[in-house]
Motif scaffolding. Sequence first.
Motif, mmCIF file in Angstrom:
data_model
loop_
_atom_site.group_PDB
_atom_site.id
_atom_site.type_symbol
_atom_site.label_atom_id
_atom_site.label_comp_id
_atom_site.label_asym_id
_atom_site.label_seq_id
_atom_site.Cartn_x
_atom_site.Cartn_y
_atom_site.Cartn_z
ATOM 1 N N PRO A 1 -0.532 7.187 41.383
ATOM 2 C CA PRO A 1 -1.940 6.934 41.060
ATOM 3 C C PRO A 1 -2.201 5.582 40.399
ATOM 4 C CG PRO A 1 -1.370 9.210 40.549
ATOM 5 C CD PRO A 1 -0.085 8.515 40.911
ATOM 6 N N LYS A 2 -1.297 5.138 39.529
ATOM 7 C CA LYS A 2 -1.518 3.867 38.834
ATOM 8 C C LYS A 2 -1.543 2.711 39.820
ATOM 9 C CE LYS A 2 -0.009 1.129 34.883
ATOM 10 N NZ LYS A 2 0.891 1.057 33.701
ATOM 11 N N ALA A 3 -0.676 2.735 40.816
ATOM 12 C CA ALA A 3 -0.662 1.668 41.818
ATOM 13 C C ALA A 3 -1.928 1.712 42.658
ATOM 14 C CB ALA A 3 0.575 1.797 42.703
ATOM 15 N N LEU A 4 -2.344 2.906 43.044
ATOM 16 C CA LEU A 4 -3.541 3.039 43.868
ATOM 17 C C LEU A 4 -4.772 2.556 43.109
ATOM 18 C CD1 LEU A 4 -4.468 3.972 46.636
ATOM 19 C CD2 LEU A 4 -4.818 6.261 45.686
ATOM 20 N N GLN A 5 -4.843 2.858 41.821
ATOM 21 C CA GLN A 5 -5.973 2.400 41.019
ATOM 22 C C GLN A 5 -5.983 0.882 40.903
ATOM 23 O OE1 GLN A 5 -8.635 3.920 39.904
ATOM 24 N NE2 GLN A 5 -9.357 1.962 39.096
ATOM 25 N N ALA A 6 -4.807 0.280 40.723
ATOM 26 C CA ALA A 6 -4.725 -1.186 40.634
ATOM 27 C C ALA A 6 -5.189 -1.830 41.930
ATOM 28 C CB ALA A 6 -3.289 -1.601 40.309
ATOM 29 N N ILE A 7 -4.803 -1.244 43.058
ATOM 30 C CA ILE A 7 -5.186 -1.780 44.367
ATOM 31 C C ILE A 7 -6.697 -1.667 44.574
ATOM 32 C CG2 ILE A 7 -5.000 -1.375 46.854
ATOM 33 C CD1 ILE A 7 -2.052 -0.481 46.245
#
Length: 210
Positions: free
Chosen positions: A20-26
């Motif tokens: 989730p953290k990567a998806l939010q950053a993207i």
Amino acid sequence: MKHKIIVAGIGPGNEAYIVPKALQAIKSAKVLVGGRRALAQFAHAGQETMAVTADIKGVMAFMASQLTEHNVVVMVSGDPGYYSLLDALRREFSPESLQVIPGISAMQYAFASLALPWHDAQWVSFHGREPAADAINYAPGKIMGMLTDGKYNSHTIPELLLKNGWPADTSLYICSRLSYPDEEIVTTTLGNAGTIAVQGHCILVVKARN
């Protein structure tokens, strides 16, 4: 440096396997860098984007220019720490300017799909290279996961391992299109690999008998 390069691992391909953290950053990125397929999948209107191509110097220059105003999110397949653009980024920028969000590598996904623990496994890459002989040598009970490419594929790698002393009856798993709807995992042996349709850009796993 006020702004950072956020290196986000996007996993083996399917969005369900992005943390989730990567998806939010993207999703929240004002500047997004990645391969063309990743940009087609994740970029949205309003983002400044740059595709990673063979012109790595140009990509680095673009990121450096954007850092004066914004964070730059760089999408890399799998996990950033395993054969990714992170090496090049560390040569160009200081470690303090980088924030890395780990992802699930295709190798991890392959071992999970086989319900095979990988704490004793050896991982090697044939992607654009041939590993040193001592890295791929045979040992009883050895488990090895391998990245492949078009040249080093599900036919040529087994041939090489057989020449290096691996028994023909060694279990071989050919893992292709991992995480996608058409994912396929074929179980065979090193000796029979040549009778199966060739697969490149996949994961190969071998498990020697004890």
